[in-house]
Structure formats: structure tokens, C-alpha cells
Design a protein around this motif. Sequence first.
Motif, mmCIF file in Angstrom:
data_model
loop_
_atom_site.group_PDB
_atom_site.id
_atom_site.type_symbol
_atom_site.label_atom_id
_atom_site.label_comp_id
_atom_site.label_asym_id
_atom_site.label_seq_id
_atom_site.Cartn_x
_atom_site.Cartn_y
_atom_site.Cartn_z
ATOM 1 N N LEU A 84 48.839 21.677 -18.003
ATOM 2 C CA LEU A 84 49.955 22.458 -17.471
ATOM 3 C C LEU A 84 50.525 23.381 -18.540
ATOM 4 O O LEU A 84 50.753 24.577 -18.296
ATOM 5 C CB LEU A 84 51.068 21.537 -16.947
ATOM 6 C CG LEU A 84 52.370 22.271 -16.612
ATOM 7 C CD1 LEU A 84 52.239 23.043 -15.309
ATOM 8 C CD2 LEU A 84 53.534 21.323 -16.566
ATOM 9 N N LEU A 85 50.752 22.867 -19.734
ATOM 10 C CA LEU A 85 51.334 23.671 -20.804
ATOM 11 C C LEU A 85 50.385 24.780 -21.252
ATOM 12 O O LEU A 85 50.830 25.886 -21.591
ATOM 13 C CB LEU A 85 51.748 22.774 -21.970
ATOM 14 C CG LEU A 85 52.901 21.828 -21.624
ATOM 15 C CD1 LEU A 85 53.070 20.771 -22.702
ATOM 16 C CD2 LEU A 85 54.193 22.602 -21.407
ATOM 17 N N ALA A 86 49.090 24.538 -21.228
ATOM 18 C CA ALA A 86 48.119 25.584 -21.566
ATOM 19 C C ALA A 86 48.178 26.723 -20.547
ATOM 20 O O ALA A 86 48.124 27.898 -20.915
ATOM 21 C CB ALA A 86 46.708 25.001 -21.637
ATOM 22 N N ARG A 87 48.306 26.381 -19.256
ATOM 23 C CA ARG A 87 48.446 27.418 -18.218
ATOM 24 C C ARG A 87 49.719 28.226 -18.437
ATOM 25 O O ARG A 87 49.713 29.448 -18.312
ATOM 26 C CB ARG A 87 48.461 26.783 -16.824
ATOM 27 C CG ARG A 87 47.107 26.406 -16.294
ATOM 28 C CD ARG A 87 47.136 26.107 -14.793
ATOM 29 N NE ARG A 87 48.225 25.268 -14.348
ATOM 30 C CZ ARG A 87 48.183 23.941 -14.247
ATOM 31 N NH1 ARG A 87 47.066 23.288 -14.574
ATOM 32 N NH2 ARG A 87 49.224 23.259 -13.810
ATOM 33 N N GLU A 88 50.805 27.538 -18.756
ATOM 34 C CA GLU A 88 52.069 28.232 -18.993
ATOM 35 C C GLU A 88 51.975 29.151 -20.205
ATOM 36 O O GLU A 88 52.512 30.256 -20.196
ATOM 37 C CB GLU A 88 53.213 27.227 -19.174
ATOM 38 C CG GLU A 88 53.551 26.441 -17.934
ATOM 39 C CD GLU A 88 54.175 27.276 -16.824
ATOM 40 O OE1 GLU A 88 54.669 28.391 -17.094
ATOM 41 O OE2 GLU A 88 54.178 26.801 -15.673
ATOM 42 N N ARG A 89 51.277 28.719 -21.259
ATOM 43 C CA ARG A 89 51.101 29.548 -22.461
ATOM 44 C C ARG A 89 50.306 30.814 -22.157
ATOM 45 O O ARG A 89 50.578 31.866 -22.711
ATOM 46 C CB ARG A 89 50.399 28.763 -23.565
ATOM 47 C CG ARG A 89 51.292 27.872 -24.344
ATOM 48 C CD ARG A 89 50.561 27.287 -25.558
ATOM 49 N NE ARG A 89 51.262 26.118 -26.017
ATOM 50 C CZ ARG A 89 50.871 24.869 -25.811
ATOM 51 N NH1 ARG A 89 49.758 24.605 -25.180
ATOM 52 N NH2 ARG A 89 51.591 23.863 -26.261
ATOM 53 N N ARG A 90 49.292 30.696 -21.301
ATOM 54 C CA ARG A 90 48.511 31.885 -20.916
ATOM 55 C C ARG A 90 49.379 32.885 -20.163
ATOM 56 O O ARG A 90 49.208 34.087 -20.290
ATOM 57 C CB ARG A 90 47.305 31.492 -20.076
ATOM 58 C CG ARG A 90 46.179 30.866 -20.884
ATOM 59 C CD ARG A 90 44.892 30.743 -20.097
ATOM 60 N NE ARG A 90 44.967 29.862 -18.958
ATOM 61 C CZ ARG A 90 44.788 28.541 -18.980
ATOM 62 N NH1 ARG A 90 44.511 27.945 -20.124
ATOM 63 N NH2 ARG A 90 44.878 27.819 -17.885
ATOM 64 N N PHE A 91 50.336 32.373 -19.391
ATOM 65 C CA PHE A 91 51.239 33.220 -18.626
ATOM 66 C C PHE A 91 52.322 33.821 -19.516
ATOM 67 O O PHE A 91 52.711 34.971 -19.353
ATOM 68 C CB PHE A 91 51.864 32.405 -17.484
ATOM 69 C CG PHE A 91 52.838 33.168 -16.663
ATOM 70 C CD1 PHE A 91 52.407 34.144 -15.777
ATOM 71 C CD2 PHE A 91 54.199 32.927 -16.771
ATOM 72 C CE1 PHE A 91 53.312 34.855 -15.013
ATOM 73 C CE2 PHE A 91 55.106 33.642 -16.016
ATOM 74 C CZ PHE A 91 54.664 34.609 -15.137
ATOM 75 N N ASP A 92 52.839 33.028 -20.468
ATOM 76 C CA ASP A 92 53.949 33.454 -21.329
ATOM 77 C C ASP A 92 53.690 32.979 -22.753
ATOM 78 O O ASP A 92 53.935 31.821 -23.087
ATOM 79 C CB ASP A 92 55.264 32.875 -20.801
ATOM 80 C CG ASP A 92 56.473 33.233 -21.645
ATOM 81 O OD1 ASP A 92 56.330 34.030 -22.604
ATOM 82 O OD2 ASP A 92 57.561 32.726 -21.354
ATOM 83 N N GLY A 93 53.218 33.868 -23.590
ATOM 84 C CA GLY A 93 52.889 33.523 -24.973
ATOM 85 C C GLY A 93 54.097 33.286 -25.863
ATOM 86 O O GLY A 93 53.955 32.834 -26.995
ATOM 87 N N ASP A 94 55.303 33.588 -25.363
ATOM 88 C CA ASP A 94 56.526 33.433 -26.162
ATOM 89 C C ASP A 94 57.258 32.127 -25.903
ATOM 90 O O ASP A 94 58.398 31.960 -26.322
ATOM 91 C CB ASP A 94 57.497 34.590 -25.867
ATOM 92 C CG ASP A 94 57.010 35.899 -26.456
ATOM 93 O OD1 ASP A 94 56.236 35.857 -27.425
ATOM 94 O OD2 ASP A 94 57.411 36.952 -25.944
ATOM 95 N N LEU A 95 56.633 31.180 -25.219
ATOM 96 C CA LEU A 95 57.347 29.955 -24.877
ATOM 97 C C LEU A 95 57.345 28.938 -26.010
ATOM 98 O O LEU A 95 56.509 28.974 -26.897
ATOM 99 C CB LEU A 95 56.797 29.330 -23.597
ATOM 100 C CG LEU A 95 55.368 28.796 -23.557
ATOM 101 C CD1 LEU A 95 55.290 27.399 -24.141
ATOM 102 C CD2 LEU A 95 54.898 28.764 -22.141
ATOM 103 N N TRP A 96 58.326 28.063 -25.950
ATOM 104 C CA TRP A 96 58.458 26.944 -26.874
ATOM 105 C C TRP A 96 57.985 25.681 -26.164
ATOM 106 O O TRP A 96 58.214 25.521 -24.976
ATOM 107 C CB TRP A 96 59.920 26.715 -27.235
ATOM 108 C CG TRP A 96 60.576 27.769 -28.055
ATOM 109 C CD1 TRP A 96 60.975 28.993 -27.628
ATOM 110 C CD2 TRP A 96 60.950 27.681 -29.430
ATOM 111 N NE1 TRP A 96 61.578 29.671 -28.655
ATOM 112 C CE2 TRP A 96 61.573 28.884 -29.767
ATOM 113 C CE3 TRP A 96 60.818 26.688 -30.395
ATOM 114 C CZ2 TRP A 96 62.062 29.127 -31.048
ATOM 115 C CZ3 TRP A 96 61.313 26.937 -31.661
ATOM 116 C CH2 TRP A 96 61.924 28.144 -31.989
#
Length: 115
Positions: A84-96
Motif C-alpha cells: 500500500l505504501l509503495a503505491r502511495e509513494r508512486r502517486f505522491d513522492g513527497d509523502l512521509w
Amino acid sequence: MRIRSDIFVSALMRRVFSAGGFAAVEEKGAEEAGAVFIRQRLRDGTETVYAPAPQNFFEDEQKATERRFEKRLERVAPDVATELLARERRFDGDLWVIELETDGIEGLFAVVDPG
């Protein structure tokens, strides 16, 4: 005005440590406005992931300044949380991504009930 992401993360980590838990920054995002995801590792080996709550949970301007989270995954295998977090990182590279090892999250951050 919402508090900066880096300040929120720092305060969250201090609250976790003062409550006897452990916290670490797994992924550092944009200091001013990066989205914050929280990965809670539980003693039984499962994980719960909290994500920023949708905007419709902010009825008034005062609450809009407070960071709120929704439970995205609950007590799942670590690889499910990682995916899940990898998918979110692909969508938004600025996330914590903040990793917590604590039994309870009460008083650490606001969680909304989508129901």
C-alpha cells in the motif's frame, strides 16, 4: 493554516517516545506540506496503516488546521502494508512514512471514523 509536516512529525515522535513507544521516520517527505502516513507495528507481527483523512472530515476552518487520519489497513501482514505504501509513494513522492511501535495510539494523533 496547517502545521508544517516536519513539525507535526517531530511532535508525534516525541509523544510516542514519552508514552514509552518507539518511532522512526521511514520515508522523509516534503517538509512544509508532505502527506503523512503512519505505520503502526504491533506485537503480534501485524501492522495498521493510517492515512490522511479526506477533506470532507474538516467541517470548519479551526479543524482544518489539525491533521486527521483514517485507518486505511488494520492488522494486516507487513507485506500488505508495504505494498500500500509503495503505491502511495508512486502517486505522491513527497509523502512521509512514520513507523510506530506502540500498543495504543490514543492521544497521539486524531483518527476519524468514516462510518
